[in-house]
Design a protein around this motif. Structure first.
Motif, mmCIF file in Angstrom:
data_model
loop_
_atom_site.group_PDB
_atom_site.id
_atom_site.type_symbol
_atom_site.label_atom_id
_atom_site.label_comp_id
_atom_site.label_asym_id
_atom_site.label_seq_id
_atom_site.Cartn_x
_atom_site.Cartn_y
_atom_site.Cartn_z
ATOM 1 N N ARG A 11 -29.319 125.855 65.242
ATOM 2 C CA ARG A 11 -30.568 126.992 64.831
ATOM 3 C C ARG A 11 -31.800 126.403 64.162
ATOM 4 O O ARG A 11 -32.773 126.873 64.797
ATOM 5 N N GLY A 21 -33.527 124.578 67.010
ATOM 6 C CA GLY A 21 -34.199 125.669 67.795
ATOM 7 C C GLY A 21 -35.621 126.040 67.169
ATOM 8 O O GLY A 21 -36.532 126.240 67.877
ATOM 9 N N ARG A 22 -35.395 126.521 65.885
ATOM 10 C CA ARG A 22 -36.679 126.769 65.248
ATOM 11 C C ARG A 22 -37.743 125.913 64.966
ATOM 12 O O ARG A 22 -39.110 126.297 65.296
ATOM 13 N N ILE A 47 -38.284 123.332 67.323
ATOM 14 C CA ILE A 47 -38.984 123.337 68.450
ATOM 15 C C ILE A 47 -39.860 124.368 68.985
ATOM 16 O O ILE A 47 -40.990 124.302 69.519
ATOM 17 N N ARG A 48 -39.334 125.548 68.612
ATOM 18 C CA ARG A 48 -40.178 126.785 68.870
ATOM 19 C C ARG A 48 -41.487 126.762 68.124
ATOM 20 O O ARG A 48 -42.458 126.917 68.580
ATOM 21 N N GLU A 49 -41.565 126.403 66.988
ATOM 22 C CA GLU A 49 -42.791 126.266 65.965
ATOM 23 C C GLU A 49 -43.662 125.224 66.532
ATOM 24 O O GLU A 49 -44.859 125.574 66.545
ATOM 25 N N ASN A 103 -43.768 124.261 69.676
ATOM 26 C CA ASN A 103 -44.470 124.799 71.006
ATOM 27 C C ASN A 103 -45.530 125.849 70.609
ATOM 28 O O ASN A 103 -46.360 125.804 71.512
ATOM 29 N N ASP A 104 -45.157 126.733 69.720
ATOM 30 C CA ASP A 104 -46.335 127.594 69.444
ATOM 31 C C ASP A 104 -47.504 127.016 68.797
ATOM 32 O O ASP A 104 -48.751 127.228 69.150
#
Length: 74
Positions: free
Chosen positions: A39, A42-43, A45-47, A49-50
Motif C-alpha cells: 500500500r 502504491g501510494r 508511485i501514485r504521488e 505519477n501525479d
C-alpha cells in the motif's frame, strides 16, 4: 569499454531469482506487513505519477501561453 561490458551484464531477474526475492521478503517482513508495504509503495508511485503529470501540464500550459503571446497580430 570494460564499464560498458559490465553494464550489459545487468538484466532483469529470472524466475528462480524472483522466487528467492519473494521468500526473502516473506522472511524479513512476515505475511502481515507485506500488504502495508505494498500500500505504501502504491501510494508513493501514485504521488510520483501525479507530480510528473502536474509538471507536464505546467510545461504544456507555458508553451501554449508563449504561443499566444508570440503569435503575429493581424
Amino acid at each position: 569499454m570494460l564499464v560498458a561490458n559490465q553494464l550489459l551484464m545487468i538484466s532483469m531477474p529470472g524466475g528462480s531469482e524472483w522466487i528467492l526475492i519473494i521468500l526473502v521478503v516473506l522472511l524479513l517482513f512476515g505475511g502481515r506487513k507485506i500488504p502495508e508495504l505494498m500500500r505504501g509503495l502504491g501510494r508513493g508511485i501514485r504521488e510520483f505519477n501525479d507530480a510528473k503529470n502536474n509538471v507536464k501540464d505546467e510545461i504544456e500550459q507555458g508553451i501554449k501561453e508563449k504561443d499566444k503571446t508570440t503569435s503575429p497580430q493581424q
